[in-house]
Motif scaffolding. Structure first.
Motif, PDB file in Angstrom:
ATOM      1  N   CYS A 122       0.832  -1.196   0.000  1.00 62.32           N
ATOM      2  CA  CYS A 122       0.000   0.000   0.000  1.00 62.32           C
ATOM      3  C   CYS A 122       0.869   1.250   0.000  1.00 62.32           C
ATOM      4  O   CYS A 122       2.035   1.215   0.380  1.00 62.32           O
ATOM      5  CB  CYS A 122      -0.927   0.002   1.210  1.00 62.32           C
ATOM      6  SG  CYS A 122      -0.088  -0.105   2.780  1.00 62.32           S
ATOM      7  N   LEU A 137      -5.108   1.982   0.192  1.00 58.21           N
ATOM      8  CA  LEU A 137      -5.472   0.699  -0.397  1.00 58.21           C
ATOM      9  C   LEU A 137      -6.789   0.874  -1.140  1.00 58.21           C
ATOM     10  O   LEU A 137      -7.520   1.843  -0.909  1.00 58.21           O
ATOM     11  CB  LEU A 137      -5.662  -0.370   0.689  1.00 58.21           C
ATOM     12  CG  LEU A 137      -4.418  -0.912   1.365  1.00 58.21           C
ATOM     13  CD1 LEU A 137      -4.782  -1.639   2.631  1.00 58.21           C
ATOM     14  CD2 LEU A 137      -3.684  -1.839   0.434  1.00 58.21           C
ATOM     15  N   GLU A 162      -9.830  -4.076  -0.912  1.00 60.93           N
ATOM     16  CA  GLU A 162      -8.800  -4.559   0.006  1.00 60.93           C
ATOM     17  C   GLU A 162      -9.065  -4.086   1.427  1.00 60.93           C
ATOM     18  O   GLU A 162      -8.873  -4.839   2.388  1.00 60.93           O
ATOM     19  CB  GLU A 162      -7.420  -4.100  -0.457  1.00 60.93           C
ATOM     20  CG  GLU A 162      -6.933  -4.773  -1.716  1.00 60.93           C
ATOM     21  CD  GLU A 162      -5.627  -4.207  -2.236  1.00 60.93           C
ATOM     22  OE1 GLU A 162      -4.854  -4.991  -2.827  1.00 60.93           O
ATOM     23  OE2 GLU A 162      -5.384  -2.990  -2.066  1.00 60.93           O
ATOM     24  N   LYS A 177       6.380   3.015  -0.411  1.00 61.00           N
ATOM     25  CA  LYS A 177       5.343   1.996  -0.266  1.00 61.00           C
ATOM     26  C   LYS A 177       5.596   1.208   1.009  1.00 61.00           C
ATOM     27  O   LYS A 177       6.734   1.072   1.458  1.00 61.00           O
ATOM     28  CB  LYS A 177       5.346   1.028  -1.453  1.00 61.00           C
ATOM     29  CG  LYS A 177       5.105   1.685  -2.792  1.00 61.00           C
ATOM     30  CD  LYS A 177       3.677   2.085  -2.950  1.00 61.00           C
ATOM     31  CE  LYS A 177       3.426   2.658  -4.326  1.00 61.00           C
ATOM     32  NZ  LYS A 177       2.025   3.003  -4.522  1.00 61.00           N
TER      33      LYS A 177
END
Length: 155
Positions: A30, A89, A93, A122
């Motif tokens: 994410c 996200l 998810e 990330k």
């Protein structure tokens, strides 16, 4: 000859205690919402994930207790070292994680932070279940056995 990229420095900060304390069921990658100088500190590798955990607030996922050290070159516009940071996200998810995390014994753990090829920070998070003492002992035995095998191979 290939042109050198400004993102050549590899950043891969891991939460080493997480794999020892938790059994990972599923992993997700994410994005993170960062402010100001936080990305510069991440690129320098000044991040600690050891006490970090993820929590749902108002239907959104946040990471808590993640320490990003203040950027040394910033004057007065520096960031807070420890604050809640929103994780990005997809809705599907998020819904999946929220329902699974409400099950008994499951939690969401930040596993590592890295910079992708586009230069964006990330975070890899995992849905995990806490290990029991006998599971930890079993992992230590396996690790020792692998180490012994490698020693024998080099002798």
């Amino acid at each position: 000859m290939a042109k050198a990229s400004k993102f050549d420095k590899i950043v891969n900060i891991k939460n080493k205690k997480a794999s020892f304390q938790f059994e990972f069921i599923e992993k997700f990658v994410c994005g993170m919402v960062l402010k100001g100088t936080e990305i510069k500190s991440i690129r320098e590798g000044k991040v600690s994930l050891t006490e970090a955990f993820c929590v749902f607030l108002r239907g959104e996922l946040y990471v808590r207790q993640m320490h990003i050290a203040p950027y040394s070159m910033a004057a007065s516009y520096n960031h807070e070292a420890v604050r809640d940071r929103k994780l990005l996200l997809s809705k599907k998810e998020l819904e999946k994680l929220e329902t699974k995390s409400q099950e008994k014994g499951l939690t969401i753990i930040p596993v590592r932070i890295f910079i992708n090829d586009r230069g964006l920070a990330k975070m890899e998070i995992a849905l995990g279940r806490g290990k029991k003492l006998h599971d930890k002992r079993h992992d230590l035995k396996e690790k020792d056995a692998k180490r012994e095998i490698q020693r024998m191979a080099f002798d």
